[in-house]
Design a protein around this motif. Sequence first.
Motif, PDB file in Angstrom:
ATOM      1  N   ALA A  16     -48.628 -17.404 -55.678  1.00  0.00           N
ATOM      2  CA  ALA A  16     -50.079 -17.450 -55.859  1.00  0.00           C
ATOM      3  C   ALA A  16     -50.491 -18.181 -57.133  1.00  0.00           C
ATOM      4  N   TYR A  17     -49.597 -18.289 -58.105  1.00  0.00           N
ATOM      5  CA  TYR A  17     -49.975 -18.887 -59.385  1.00  0.00           C
ATOM      6  C   TYR A  17     -50.219 -20.379 -59.210  1.00  0.00           C
ATOM      7  N   SER A  18     -51.355 -20.839 -59.715  1.00  0.00           N
ATOM      8  CA  SER A  18     -51.731 -22.248 -59.523  1.00  0.00           C
ATOM      9  C   SER A  18     -51.937 -23.001 -60.832  1.00  0.00           C
ATOM     10  N   GLY A  19     -51.745 -22.360 -61.964  1.00  0.00           N
ATOM     11  CA  GLY A  19     -51.951 -23.023 -63.246  1.00  0.00           C
ATOM     12  C   GLY A  19     -50.698 -23.698 -63.754  1.00  0.00           C
ATOM     13  N   GLY A  20     -50.792 -24.230 -64.953  1.00  0.00           N
ATOM     14  CA  GLY A  20     -49.646 -24.866 -65.570  1.00  0.00           C
ATOM     15  C   GLY A  20     -48.698 -23.847 -66.161  1.00  0.00           C
ATOM     16  N   THR A  21     -47.488 -24.264 -66.400  1.00  0.00           N
ATOM     17  CA  THR A  21     -46.471 -23.379 -66.975  1.00  0.00           C
ATOM     18  C   THR A  21     -45.866 -24.035 -68.208  1.00  0.00           C
ATOM     19  N   GLY A  22     -45.419 -23.255 -69.111  1.00  0.00           N
ATOM     20  CA  GLY A  22     -44.777 -23.770 -70.312  1.00  0.00           C
ATOM     21  C   GLY A  22     -43.793 -22.770 -70.857  1.00  0.00           C
ATOM     22  N   VAL A  23     -42.669 -23.240 -71.322  1.00  0.00           N
ATOM     23  CA  VAL A  23     -41.638 -22.392 -71.907  1.00  0.00           C
ATOM     24  C   VAL A  23     -41.453 -22.825 -73.356  1.00  0.00           C
ATOM     25  N   ALA A  24     -41.819 -21.970 -74.280  1.00  0.00           N
ATOM     26  CA  ALA A  24     -41.693 -22.273 -75.698  1.00  0.00           C
ATOM     27  C   ALA A  24     -40.366 -21.734 -76.221  1.00  0.00           C
ATOM     28  N   VAL A  25     -39.598 -22.596 -76.824  1.00  0.00           N
ATOM     29  CA  VAL A  25     -38.310 -22.200 -77.387  1.00  0.00           C
ATOM     30  C   VAL A  25     -38.539 -21.585 -78.765  1.00  0.00           C
ATOM     31  N   PRO A  26     -37.993 -20.404 -79.050  1.00  0.00           N
ATOM     32  CA  PRO A  26     -38.171 -19.792 -80.376  1.00  0.00           C
ATOM     33  C   PRO A  26     -37.653 -20.701 -81.487  1.00  0.00           C
ATOM     34  N   LYS A  27     -38.311 -20.642 -82.632  1.00  0.00           N
ATOM     35  CA  LYS A  27     -37.955 -21.518 -83.747  1.00  0.00           C
ATOM     36  C   LYS A  27     -36.509 -21.356 -84.221  1.00  0.00           C
ATOM     37  N   PRO A  28     -35.962 -20.127 -84.256  1.00  0.00           N
ATOM     38  CA  PRO A  28     -34.541 -20.037 -84.662  1.00  0.00           C
ATOM     39  C   PRO A  28     -33.603 -20.808 -83.755  1.00  0.00           C
TER      40      PRO A  28
END
Length: 211
Positions: free
Chosen positions: A178-190
Amino acid sequence: MNGRETQLLVLAVAGLAAPVFFLFQIQDQKTFRSIVFSAFVSLLGFLATKWLIPIVASKTLRRGICGKDLNKKGTPAGEVPIPEAVGLAPAAVFLLCIICFELIHYYDINSLFSWIGSGFRGKLELETLPDSWLVDYNAALASIGFMVFLGFADDVLDIPWRVKLILPLFAALPLLVAYSGGTGVAVPKPLQVGALCSCSTAPWCGAAARH
């Protein structure tokens, strides 16, 4: 009224005093009615749960769906059977309450109050909401319902952990579809400064991966 009940009553009054005070400071009638409707549904949900739990507990005990408290092993309390799958009662009530909450988003709350006050006569006015909102809402309900079924099946069938780790993936499918928006995976700074996942040394594993 014993001491425990008096203590609970005092805590309830103390906890509700501030929210009730600020509730009557709200000037917008639509917001006020939405909060009142939500509080009323929540109160009905609490009463329904309190009524259903003993019924479900007695049913599961008669069917032998029960266990014993391992932390009280060796004591008389450790031999008392504890009903399992009682969580089915609050879970079912929770789903019903969430469906009722959907009314105040899908229908205009003022027309909903007028409709109830007139004895369920008249016409309800719809809110101007995107169709995707209703799809996402019902997908969330489907996921919750699947997890409720998984919890009940685990109490009855004693599902092994290797299976329980996989089944939630299927429960998330309605939300994923059902999800229709954008996706993003942020990598932790460490991890970004690591040798294998750095912006400078590994451009394919940057700070975010988007599509």
